[in-house]
Design a protein around this motif. Sequence first.
Motif, PDB file in Angstrom:
ATOM      1  N   ASN A   1     -22.157  12.382  29.395  1.00  0.00           N
ATOM      2  CA  ASN A   1     -23.151  11.478  28.811  1.00  0.00           C
ATOM      3  C   ASN A   1     -22.764  10.017  29.017  1.00  0.00           C
ATOM      4  OD1 ASN A   1     -25.582  10.921  27.418  1.00  0.00           O
ATOM      5  ND2 ASN A   1     -24.447  10.516  25.544  1.00  0.00           N
ATOM      6  N   GLY A   2     -22.246   9.717  30.192  1.00  0.00           N
ATOM      7  CA  GLY A   2     -21.885   8.341  30.473  1.00  0.00           C
ATOM      8  C   GLY A   2     -21.366   8.182  31.877  1.00  0.00           C
ATOM      9  N   ILE A   3     -21.054   6.938  32.216  1.00  0.00           N
ATOM     10  CA  ILE A   3     -20.436   6.650  33.497  1.00  0.00           C
ATOM     11  C   ILE A   3     -19.332   5.623  33.255  1.00  0.00           C
ATOM     12  CG2 ILE A   3     -22.464   7.148  34.907  1.00  0.00           C
ATOM     13  CD1 ILE A   3     -22.960   4.113  35.038  1.00  0.00           C
ATOM     14  N   ALA A   4     -18.427   5.513  34.221  1.00  0.00           N
ATOM     15  CA  ALA A   4     -17.386   4.491  34.182  1.00  0.00           C
ATOM     16  C   ALA A   4     -17.389   3.764  35.510  1.00  0.00           C
ATOM     17  CB  ALA A   4     -16.025   5.115  33.927  1.00  0.00           C
ATOM     18  N   VAL A   5     -17.218   2.460  35.466  1.00  0.00           N
ATOM     19  CA  VAL A   5     -17.178   1.641  36.673  1.00  0.00           C
ATOM     20  C   VAL A   5     -15.755   1.142  36.872  1.00  0.00           C
ATOM     21  CG1 VAL A   5     -18.054  -0.405  37.835  1.00  0.00           C
ATOM     22  CG2 VAL A   5     -19.563   0.926  36.347  1.00  0.00           C
ATOM     23  N   PHE A   6     -15.188   1.476  38.011  1.00  0.00           N
ATOM     24  CA  PHE A   6     -13.850   1.012  38.364  1.00  0.00           C
ATOM     25  C   PHE A   6     -13.985  -0.135  39.352  1.00  0.00           C
ATOM     26  CE2 PHE A   6     -10.248   1.305  41.392  1.00  0.00           C
ATOM     27  CZ  PHE A   6      -9.225   0.967  40.518  1.00  0.00           C
ATOM     28  N   ASP A   7     -13.474  -1.288  38.962  1.00  0.00           N
ATOM     29  CA  ASP A   7     -13.612  -2.489  39.774  1.00  0.00           C
ATOM     30  C   ASP A   7     -12.221  -3.032  40.082  1.00  0.00           C
ATOM     31  OD1 ASP A   7     -14.213  -4.852  40.984  1.00  0.00           O
ATOM     32  OD2 ASP A   7     -15.490  -5.628  39.390  1.00  0.00           O
TER      33      ASP A   7
ATOM     34  N   VAL B   1     -18.898  -1.618  28.855  1.00  0.00           N
ATOM     35  CA  VAL B   1     -17.875  -2.281  28.042  1.00  0.00           C
ATOM     36  C   VAL B   1     -16.527  -1.639  28.323  1.00  0.00           C
ATOM     37  CG1 VAL B   1     -19.518  -2.849  26.203  1.00  0.00           C
ATOM     38  CG2 VAL B   1     -18.266  -0.679  26.117  1.00  0.00           C
ATOM     39  N   PRO B   2     -15.439  -2.295  27.910  1.00  0.00           N
ATOM     40  CA  PRO B   2     -14.120  -1.649  28.026  1.00  0.00           C
ATOM     41  C   PRO B   2     -14.067  -0.390  27.158  1.00  0.00           C
ATOM     42  CG  PRO B   2     -13.898  -4.003  27.568  1.00  0.00           C
ATOM     43  CD  PRO B   2     -15.339  -3.667  27.370  1.00  0.00           C
ATOM     44  N   TYR B   3     -13.046   0.383  27.428  1.00  0.00           N
ATOM     45  CA  TYR B   3     -12.840   1.582  26.619  1.00  0.00           C
ATOM     46  C   TYR B   3     -12.549   1.195  25.165  1.00  0.00           C
ATOM     47  CZ  TYR B   3     -10.464   5.546  24.520  1.00  0.00           C
ATOM     48  OH  TYR B   3     -10.076   6.535  23.661  1.00  0.00           O
ATOM     49  N   ILE B   4     -13.122   1.949  24.242  1.00  0.00           N
ATOM     50  CA  ILE B   4     -12.942   1.689  22.814  1.00  0.00           C
ATOM     51  C   ILE B   4     -12.414   2.958  22.158  1.00  0.00           C
ATOM     52  CG2 ILE B   4     -14.052   0.957  20.669  1.00  0.00           C
ATOM     53  CD1 ILE B   4     -16.347  -0.120  22.521  1.00  0.00           C
ATOM     54  N   ALA B   5     -11.345   2.806  21.387  1.00  0.00           N
ATOM     55  CA  ALA B   5     -10.826   3.914  20.563  1.00  0.00           C
ATOM     56  C   ALA B   5     -10.935   3.496  19.107  1.00  0.00           C
ATOM     57  CB  ALA B   5      -9.376   4.228  20.912  1.00  0.00           C
ATOM     58  N   ASN B   6     -11.353   4.411  18.286  1.00  0.00           N
ATOM     59  CA  ASN B   6     -11.555   4.113  16.864  1.00  0.00           C
ATOM     60  C   ASN B   6     -10.621   4.946  16.000  1.00  0.00           C
ATOM     61  OD1 ASN B   6     -13.753   2.211  17.055  1.00  0.00           O
ATOM     62  ND2 ASN B   6     -15.024   3.921  17.720  1.00  0.00           N
ATOM     63  N   PHE B   7     -10.202   4.350  14.882  1.00  0.00           N
ATOM     64  CA  PHE B   7      -9.341   5.029  13.923  1.00  0.00           C
ATOM     65  C   PHE B   7      -9.949   4.859  12.526  1.00  0.00           C
ATOM     66  CE2 PHE B   7      -6.720   3.475  17.383  1.00  0.00           C
ATOM     67  CZ  PHE B   7      -5.999   4.594  17.754  1.00  0.00           C
ATOM     68  N   THR B   8     -10.110   5.950  11.844  1.00  0.00           N
ATOM     69  CA  THR B   8     -10.624   5.911  10.481  1.00  0.00           C
ATOM     70  C   THR B   8      -9.468   6.075   9.497  1.00  0.00           C
ATOM     71  OG1 THR B   8     -10.975   8.305  10.265  1.00  0.00           O
ATOM     72  CG2 THR B   8     -12.728   7.028  11.323  1.00  0.00           C
TER      73      THR B   8
ATOM     74  N   LYS C   1     -15.454  -1.048  44.392  1.00  0.00           N
ATOM     75  CA  LYS C   1     -16.110  -0.643  43.141  1.00  0.00           C
ATOM     76  C   LYS C   1     -16.612   0.788  43.276  1.00  0.00           C
ATOM     77  CE  LYS C   1     -17.644  -5.297  41.863  1.00  0.00           C
ATOM     78  NZ  LYS C   1     -17.152  -6.011  43.060  1.00  0.00           N
ATOM     79  N   PHE C   2     -16.423   1.552  42.175  1.00  0.00           N
ATOM     80  CA  PHE C   2     -16.786   2.963  42.198  1.00  0.00           C
ATOM     81  C   PHE C   2     -17.312   3.365  40.819  1.00  0.00           C
ATOM     82  CE2 PHE C   2     -13.149   2.011  44.826  1.00  0.00           C
ATOM     83  CZ  PHE C   2     -13.555   2.430  46.079  1.00  0.00           C
ATOM     84  N   ILE C   3     -18.260   4.287  40.823  1.00  0.00           N
ATOM     85  CA  ILE C   3     -18.777   4.833  39.570  1.00  0.00           C
ATOM     86  C   ILE C   3     -18.236   6.249  39.406  1.00  0.00           C
ATOM     87  CG2 ILE C   3     -20.822   5.640  38.347  1.00  0.00           C
ATOM     88  CD1 ILE C   3     -22.373   3.370  39.458  1.00  0.00           C
TER      89      ILE C   3
ATOM     90  N   ILE D   1     -11.398  -0.574  34.407  1.00  0.00           N
ATOM     91  CA  ILE D   1     -12.449   0.417  34.147  1.00  0.00           C
ATOM     92  C   ILE D   1     -13.298  -0.051  32.979  1.00  0.00           C
ATOM     93  CG2 ILE D   1     -12.946   2.819  33.600  1.00  0.00           C
ATOM     94  CD1 ILE D   1     -10.222   3.549  34.735  1.00  0.00           C
ATOM     95  N   ARG D   2     -14.620  -0.001  33.174  1.00  0.00           N
ATOM     96  CA  ARG D   2     -15.579  -0.294  32.114  1.00  0.00           C
ATOM     97  C   ARG D   2     -16.478   0.930  31.940  1.00  0.00           C
ATOM     98  NH1 ARG D   2     -12.308  -3.540  31.358  1.00  0.00           N
ATOM     99  NH2 ARG D   2     -12.493  -5.831  31.325  1.00  0.00           N
ATOM    100  N   PHE D   3     -17.017   1.110  30.733  1.00  0.00           N
ATOM    101  CA  PHE D   3     -17.691   2.359  30.381  1.00  0.00           C
ATOM    102  C   PHE D   3     -19.103   2.140  29.852  1.00  0.00           C
ATOM    103  CE2 PHE D   3     -13.214   3.252  30.084  1.00  0.00           C
ATOM    104  CZ  PHE D   3     -13.075   4.568  30.473  1.00  0.00           C
ATOM    105  N   ILE D   4     -19.930   3.118  30.129  1.00  0.00           N
ATOM    106  CA  ILE D   4     -21.070   3.418  29.265  1.00  0.00           C
ATOM    107  C   ILE D   4     -20.749   4.795  28.708  1.00  0.00           C
ATOM    108  CG2 ILE D   4     -23.518   3.900  29.086  1.00  0.00           C
ATOM    109  CD1 ILE D   4     -24.027   2.012  31.314  1.00  0.00           C
ATOM    110  N   LYS D   5     -20.353   4.844  27.442  1.00  0.00           N
ATOM    111  CA  LYS D   5     -19.828   6.090  26.885  1.00  0.00           C
ATOM    112  C   LYS D   5     -20.917   7.007  26.343  1.00  0.00           C
ATOM    113  CE  LYS D   5     -16.211   5.897  24.264  1.00  0.00           C
ATOM    114  NZ  LYS D   5     -15.256   5.463  23.220  1.00  0.00           N
TER     115      LYS D   5
END
Length: 943
Positions: free
Chosen positions: A623-629, A32-39, A616-618, A328-332
């Motif tokens: 604890n994850g990978i990112a795919v650059f396409d 998935v795309p990068y996700i940032a969270n705010f509480t 394409k590159f990983i 860039i897509r992630f498995i975070k």
Amino acid sequence: MGYNNLPILIKKCISIFTFFLTTLLCYSQPIVPYIANFTKNDYKAASRNWAVETDSEGSVYFGNSKGLLRYTGVEWQLLPMPGGKIVRSIMIDKNDRIYVGSFEEFGYFEKTENGKFKYTSLSDLLDNYNFHNEEIWNIISENGKIYFRSFSSYFTYSNNKVNASALPFTFLFLDKLNNSLYASIEEKGFYSFNGNDFNMLIPSSQINNDNVTGIFPFNKSKIILATTHNGLFIYEDGKCNVWANEVNEKLKKAFVNRCIMTRDSAYIIGTISDGIYALNKEGKLLWNINTSNGLLNNTVLGMGTDGSNNIWVALDDGISYIKYNSQIRFIKSFQPNIGYVYSVKNKDNYLYLATNQGIFYISLKDEEYIPRQIPNTNEQAWDLFEIDSQLFCGHNQGTFEIEGTNAIKVSSVKGGTSMRRGTIHGQDVLIQSTYTYLVVYKKNKSGKWEFSNIVDNFIQPIRSLEIDSHGNIWAQHFYKGLYCVKLSPDLKTAEKTDVYYSLDKKKNKSKESIIRVFKLRGRIICCEGDGFYKFDELTDSIVPFKFSGEKISAIKDVRRVIPINDDLYWLVCPNEFIFIDFKENDVEILNRIPFSDFYNMLSDDEENLTPISIDKFIFCLNNGIAVFDKNIRLEPDMERVLRIDKITKNNQNSITFHVEFPAFPGENISFEYRLKGVDDNENEISQKNEIQYFRLYPGEFVFEVKAIDNLGNVKSKAEYAFTIEPPFYQRKEAIFVYIILIILVLYLIFKVIQKYIKHKEAKIKQQQLEIRQKELEKQEQQIIKLEKEKLEQELIFKSKEIAGSAMSIIQKDEILDEIKRELSEQKKLFKNESQIEGYQKIIKKIDSHLTSEDEWEVFQSNFDRIHENFFRDLKTNYPELTPNDLKFCALLRLNQSSKEIANMMNISVKGVEVARSRLRKKFGIAPEESLVGFLIGFKGKVN
């Protein structure tokens, strides 16, 4: 050399994995795309958020349960509503006026000149309308009118007037598409709306008696309708049919709540129970983001895109940012956690990952994308090497060959870190670096690589190595220096070892220097700090090396080089990955990816990536990978402008600048401040968006600020020229006033001096008069004193004369009395008349000379008059004094000497001393005290 020149087997593997990755990007959930969270702890407001909008400057606004929440990219700001009401809906017009809807309240916020926000209520303009617990759920702008929708009414704002329209039905949805307004009415259907009237397009029966919650354009004649419980439909010319896509069944269970479309026509659907779904126009699922893969909360209450086509999500608990406009897509977060990923390889439908917790594999056929550990491979795994279809992994326990889901140990030498293929003494070999030895691998008779031997006389912890065309092994020590090793013909020993502790001749040689080694286009290149060096085969020495081209020459401190082919390479630098392409006479930079794009998920000093293809590159993460396409088409970023938002001055010549920059979450933006006119060469870099300058002197200044990223690139800059005016007392206007004041003051001073002089003269005259008067008085007093002293002296003298005279008379009378008594005694002896007659004559003569009055009493009386009742006071205070004592006291007060007193009293001097001693006792005078002084000073004292 390009992709077409790669060996057929490698191209085949790349094609398989490219197909896998493409499939994964289109169908699978984890990437998935990068996700940032705010509480709420981040933005300091309520946890629940209802709506999202972005202004032209890049600031994002959220309808929050505590008011309007604003995020500038640098800081959060809460703008409360009257009465602290919830903001349910937001709409921002082209002038950045922020319209908001709340409970029985709607209006707008506008920014004032000082950077603050002012709220104006529009509901106050309503005439003859009573709210009935109404909330404003959404706001639409169309044809110069603003529509505020509640469930039972809508309100129209135009030309500074507000009109209310109460409805006999429940108004659930209002939105616009292609300059037309559409509405959904509960239990009735889907309508068009012209601002006054509703026209039914389809009854609710065509969408399974459901309600429309969102609309998308499909083509020129078709519209996609998103319903709450029945997924997606396609509407055209009064007819509605189910849209066959991959997510309809999931949407039915997730309950669609909000819908938006990105600039590249992706359909983004927010749900109540399963986060967000993204589809393309073909109905293919791009990704689904929920709490399992990064979203903060599964209930989506609002969504919006910013100027860079990224997605902001208002959640039931918090806020999420989805960096959709990225290649860039992630498995975070893998489940279970596999630790830091150091290397990735794909082979035979498996994705292998070397991590600090062991070797893991992921089956490409597994839709859940779950990593599993290869048995007996826990502990640190360093790198994966695929050579001639054999996959090796350097591991803390040794080196393993991986086949399927199993690993076979092929070398017990611990800590394999790097493996390279080369030709040494005509032999095709693999050389591996480890914690201790260099290890040699050779092919067996069946053509498989296997362990051969160690180089037993070279023991060093080597991080990586390269082999040059002459068979020399260039080995990078983990911590210090570089080794050049030449092996013996049997490859079992090192015939020669050269060590380089530093390549820079200008520096002092240090054993702590780290020298990195890699190969570019067959050439050995070394890097030490900012300097590059190459091995010159002609001179058999290491010499400085420079890349051709300005951009590549500016690159410093390369940590690692990852070859894609003979022309394409990734360089790993301290803060970024750089993708370069060697041209005939130059080197072109194709891509630069800062580490900040991976949001602190890279492994420090072990950053690595694996090519899938030339596009394409990983990248390896924690604890994850990112795919650059590179094939993902990016929308243009909004023009991000650094603004000086607020300027605050005070009366102490201090000034505060508050700046704003629409930074993306995770983007490491700092601000470089400079105040020209104070110190033109002094810059201050800070992540704070506010700076204050204290007590500036009068003059002209230019405030300059730059927004810079973590690579030092300037994103935007702004400046503000201002003047610190001198205080009024230093201005030209004041000079005239000063001249007038000076003249006035001088005149006043003159008058005051004149008055003072007159006063002083009068005072001096008065003082002179007073002095003269005092002198006259003093003279008079002196005269009186002298006269008094003279009188006193005369009195004393007269007193002494009187006393002497009185004493003489008294003496005379006493003598005559004595003679008379003596004659009286002698009379007895007289016998004849003539003797008696003579006696009587003598007696008569004596009596004629005796004083008729008591001379002592006369003396006392006169003495008392002169000496202020001296005798009376003595008798009063000392009643035991005899008359003779009083005589002595009088004579002593007259300061008569003992001899004079003796003569006057007709006694001896000794008799006087006895009398003195007697008086001392009666007066109680100490021996050392003067009796004369006591009597002179006596003034009628009372004991």
